[in-house]
Design a protein around this motif. Structure first.
Motif, PDB file in Angstrom:
ATOM      1  N   TYR A 304     100.487  73.988  46.743  1.00 54.11           N
ATOM      2  CA  TYR A 304      99.377  74.563  45.993  1.00 54.11           C
ATOM      3  C   TYR A 304      99.015  75.944  46.518  1.00 54.11           C
ATOM      4  O   TYR A 304      98.675  76.848  45.748  1.00 54.11           O
ATOM      5  N   ARG A 308      98.892  79.214  44.225  1.00 55.83           N
ATOM      6  CA  ARG A 308      97.722  80.107  44.170  1.00 55.83           C
ATOM      7  C   ARG A 308      98.116  81.544  44.440  1.00 55.83           C
ATOM      8  O   ARG A 308      97.657  82.473  43.768  1.00 55.83           O
ATOM      9  N   ARG A 312      97.630  84.602  41.794  1.00 59.35           N
ATOM     10  CA  ARG A 312      96.841  85.802  42.113  1.00 59.35           C
ATOM     11  C   ARG A 312      97.684  87.046  41.953  1.00 59.35           C
ATOM     12  O   ARG A 312      97.242  88.050  41.385  1.00 59.35           O
ATOM     13  N   TYR A 398      90.476  75.777  36.006  1.00 56.75           N
ATOM     14  CA  TYR A 398      91.488  75.309  36.952  1.00 56.75           C
ATOM     15  C   TYR A 398      92.324  74.209  36.319  1.00 56.75           C
ATOM     16  O   TYR A 398      93.555  74.232  36.327  1.00 56.75           O
ATOM     17  N   PRO A 404      93.406  78.895  39.782  1.00 54.72           N
ATOM     18  CA  PRO A 404      92.808  78.490  41.052  1.00 54.72           C
ATOM     19  C   PRO A 404      91.414  79.116  41.175  1.00 54.72           C
ATOM     20  O   PRO A 404      91.190  80.218  40.650  1.00 54.72           O
TER      21      PRO A 404
END
Ligand code: ATP
Ligand code: MG
Length: 879
Positions: A304, A308, A312, A398, A404
């Protein structure tokens, strides 16, 4: 004086090598055997057990350039990255270590010498900090090195007491900073190195490791005080290259060039664009190294974090106007930059970049939808006048769009809005709990302590590469996890000896079993484990007499089981080589299990392996077996091994001296396991199954030697039985079965034909018997042995034979009633089949319905069938 980062890394390692330090290769970003830590976050992590005294090594000084990630847990720099000049998520930490050897004096002297003499940093630019209570360190800097008072700062625990996590090794530390001179933007009363105004840059932290902190926070002195230091290559390079940030060093040059090329935006023109570029560059480096170390995107734990970071980065790509997958391309630039220091990246290039691309594509599909949704949420928010987006909204983003929470926060930050973190966390609790449970560790701490104590004064030699039996002294006994002098018949024991031929489970190969005999006692060993690097534990039951510490023991490995394991282990290597040859080099080992009776091999590959490929793999392996190629086993340094083309395995932890097992020119692997003398020993390798176990990961199960023969024999016996039943030779079995199936289908068709003819006859009879009621021709009859489908067919037949009329048929099957009712079209104005059936079904205790011209019903009372048929006549007569 500007040095390249490659030169800095090399100079650091060589400087300490000249001072008696062993150069140790970087361990994986995924810490081995430490469930409390998601990622290696400092150079000392791979040495944790050495610092704790649980593990001893062949040296007491080491120097490394260690891959680190700081995106989770105690050291989390994620929010800073890209916005400060000095933080990265992924970075390389250069560090020197003393394991109970030298302490503060040398640590301080060496660092000073390296920075000022070797790297030529002007001493007047250097300031240092020490822990408030550490007079010793203060005096060393002041008197021994001669740093002026005003450049030495005493700081509190928050700044100058280092710990790896909430528990584990820790101690006071001393940081070395570059002082860039008073800063007009600073408005704090005291500007010391703890100040964030940009005047100070921490480049190196010297940790004087003295304590082990337990879960209650209690500090226990370590057996011997040690040294752990860390300086990131990125920060050193920024100082030595005289550039304003880590992102301006040569480490990032090629990567930034690629980003500028793709985005067509120049660095330095717009602050927010620069931040986005920094984030894209930083996160992509992290992605490349994480995937290279075997982490795959997922919904929990390490996977995870990876996801993330990618999301991003993709989002910041959008902010740079790039709305298509491009991170894989940046990943390529990262590999170009880093492959000289990490050659394994070159081999994994295609694998790493395709993983990034796929995940990116997946995310970009939902990104725009998610952004639309977020805009709606924000419009609402604006109406309400609040500045905080609710936890549920964040969770919804999410959950539905894969945003996230930190991505949402990042988007909101640009508009001076915040997310309700508490609310989000509440909504996330369920998932969090699950993730946390998975990482909590096994509560083995007490056992680890006991083993640690034993391991600090006993180390076991392994003699089992060449011998299967040997004599040695019993050094320790554990019963129920407690140290004992004696164990008696019936006790479950763990036995430690000085030298053993028993192989302890590692690298997927299970531990040996066998027997341990002393005069007057015997232990049946069921398993062998290695809780610390040089400690081997034999687990078993005392089956005779008793065993004592210090007794002389005869150890004998179960030779058949070992030989079978050996065949499977060497078979695994050949299988690995054949997979790479047939499927391509992206087929990399992800895990394996090598037991006496089976082998299991997990590897990365995107598609199912088809039958033709399986056959090609089996052929290749068995050809190598036929050629009876001898194994050569050599020991060498890890870099030498990689250089020589050996295949290292994801997540495996390797010492400095590695064992390289080679078969001919087709298989070279780093491996500590036991192997066949030559491939011929394997006898035969047969693949049993191939399946997917996770996204991008396949599993093969196979057998070797007599195990493979037995399997083939079982299959043969089943075939023989079939051939006897069918009375044809084995080779004709499939054709015979096909013929039988064909005959059966023909027979079924014939039955169907006869039944329908019979029904036709029956319908004719019934139509002849039709009654006239109120001027309508009515057939109401019971049919034997028909189901709902047959009834329907017969009703259709009868309707056409009658031309005008009403038909009701009833049948009984398994105690249930089926009814079918048809009305010819000319009569549906007066009699609706669906209305009639409702009334009639009630008689047999059921319900029904349908169209005006046809309706069906079921019922539960067959004894009322005749009444039901009469009811139709009443209904028609009465209407
Ligand atoms: P800072 O306060 O600047 O975040 P730190 O106190 O967290 O640093 P340490 O935990 O002492 O740093 O780590 C040792 C060294 O590792 C630092 O002196 C620095 O050179 C480097 N370092 C730490 N965090 C990072 C990072 N996020 N990116 C690059 N280098 C780092
Ligand atoms: Mg930090």
């Amino acid at each position: 004086m500007a040095r390249s980062s490659g030169e800095i890394r090399e100079a650091f390692l060589r400087f300490f090598e000249a001072k008696g330090h062993r150069i140790v290769a970087s361990a994986s970003l995924v810490p081995e055997g430490d469930p409390t830590l998601l990622f290696t976050n400092a150079g000392m992590v791979p040495f944790k057990n050495t610092f704790l005294g649980v593990e001893t090594r062949g040296y007491v000084r080491a120097v490394t350039s260690q891959k680190c990630m700081r995106v989770s847990g105690k050291h989390n720099d994620l929010e800073n990255v890209g916005r400060t000049p000095r933080h990265n998520t992924f970075f390389e930490m250069l560090g020197n270590f003393s394991f109970g050897d030298y302490f503060k004096v040398e640590a301080i002297e060496h660092s000073w010498e390296l920075l000022t003499e070797c790297f030529g940093i002007d001493p007047s630019r250097i300031a240092v900090t020490v822990f408030r209570e550490d007079d010793e360190a203060y005096d060393l800097w002041r008197k021994k090195i001669g740093i002026p008072k005003k450049k030495i700062f005493r700081l509190d625990e928050a700044e100058n007491f280092w710990s790896m996590g909430d528990t584990g090794p820790c101690g006071p530390c001393s940081e070395i900073h570059i002082d860039f001179g008073a800063n007009s933007a600073c408005n704090s009363a005291v500007c010391d190195p703890a100040c964030d105004c940009g005047r100070w840059l921490e480049i190196w932290n010297l940790v004087f490791m003295q304590f082990d902190r337990d879960a209650e926070g209690k500090l226990t002195p370590l057996p011997k005080p040690s040294i752990d230091t860390g300086a990131s290559l990125e920060r050193l390079a920024s100082v030595l290259q005289g550039v304003p940030s880590n992102f301006d060093t040569d480490l990032f040059r090629g990567i930034m060039d690629r980003i500028q090329e793709i985005s067509k935006i120049k660095r330095g023109a717009n602050v927010e664009h620069d931040v986005s570029m920094n984030i894209v560059a930083d996160h992509t480096r992290a992605l490349v190294f994480l995937i290279g170390d075997g982490v795959l995107p997922g919904n929990e734990g390490r996977g995870y974090v990876l996801r993330r970071l990618l999301r991003r980065a993709a989002r910041h790509g959008v902010l740079l106007g790039i709305e298509r997958p491009f991170l894989f391309d940046i990943g390529d630039a990262v590999i170009d930059e880093m492959a000289s220091a990490y050659p394994e990246l070159r081999d994994r290039r295609a694998y790493i970049t395709s993983r990034i691309q796929r995940e990116e594509e997946r995310f970009l599909e939902t990104l725009s939808k998610g952004l639309v949704r977020l805009e709606e949420d924000l419009a609402q928010l604006e109406k309400s006048g609040s500045k905080v987006l609710s936890g549920e909204a964040v969770f919804k983003l999410y959950d539905t769009y894969g945003f996230p929470a930190d991505l949402t926060a990042d988007i909101l930050a640009g508009r001076n809005l915040k997310i309700d973190e508490v609310g989000f966390n509440t909504a996330m609790t369920a998932q969090r709990e699950r993730a946390r449970a998975a990482w909590k560790g096994s509560g083995d701490k007490r056992a680890a302590e006991i083993y640690g104590r034993i391991a600090s004064d006993i180390s076991t030699q392994f003699s089992g590469y060449s011998a299967l039996a040997g004599a040695s002294t019993i050094r320790a006994l554990l019963v129920n996890g407690e140290s004992r002098d004696v164990a008696s018949c019936g006790d479950t024991v763990e036995v430690v000896v000085a030298e053993t031929p028993f192989y302890a489970e590692s690298g997927g190969q299970v531990g040996d079993r066998g027997t341990l005999r002393v005069s007057g006692g015997e232990v049946k060993i069921a398993d062998t484990q290695r809780p610390a690097l040089e400690l081997v534990i034999h687990r078993g039951v005392v089956t005779e007499g008793e065993v004592r510490v210090d007794a002389e023991a005869e150890l004998a490995v179960d030779a058949d089981a070992r030989a079978a394991t050996v065949r499977n282990h060497s078979g695994t290597h050949l299988l690995h080589a054949a997979l790479r040859s047939v499927l391509g080099s992206q087929a990399m080992q992800k895990g394996s299990l090598v037991a006496p009776d089976r082998l299991r091999f997990d590897f990365t590959h995107d598609a199912p392996v088809d039958d033709g490929q399986i056959e090609a793999i089996e052929d290749l392996v068995n050809r190598w077996i036929e050629q009876n190629v001898p194994a050569t086993v050599r020991e060498m340094s890890y870099p030498e091994a990689i250089e020589s083309g050996a295949v290292a395995i994801f997540n495996e932890k390797y010492g400095d001296v590695v064992r390289v097992v080679q078969f001919g020119d087709f298989s070279t692997e780093l491996c500590g396991g036991t192997h066949a003398v030559a491939t011929g020993e394997i006898g035969l390798l047969k693949i049993l199954s191939e399946s997917g176990i996770a996204s991008g990961v396949r599993r093969i199960e196979a057998l070797t030697g007599l195990g493979a023969l037995n399997h083939l024999r079982e299959q043969e016996n089943a075939l023989k039985a079939a051939s006897e039943l069918l009375r044809v030779p084995v080779a004709d079995v499939p054709a015979r079965i096909e013929k039988l199936l064909e005959d059966r289908r023909a027979a079924e068709r014939e039955i169907e034909r006869l039944q329908s003819a019979e029904r036709g006859e029956a319908s004719k009879d019934l139509s002849r018997d039709a009654k006239q009621i109120s001027g309508v021709r009515v057939v109401a009859a019971r049919v034997a042995g028909a189901g709902a489908k047959e009834l329907r067919g017969m009703v259709d037949d009868l309707r056409s034979q009658l031309t005008s009329g009403i038909v009701l048929l009833a049948a009984e099957t398994n105690g249930q009633v089926s009814l079918a009712l048809g009305v010819t079209k000319d009569l549906t104005d007066r009699y609706r089949a669906s209305d009639l059936i409702r009334e009639i079904a009630m008689v047999v205790g059921g319900k029904g319905g349908g169209r005006p011209d046809f309706a069906q019903a079921g019922g539960s009372d067959p004894s009322k069938i005749d009444d039901a048929l009469e009811r139709l006549e009443e209904l028609i007569a009465g209407s």
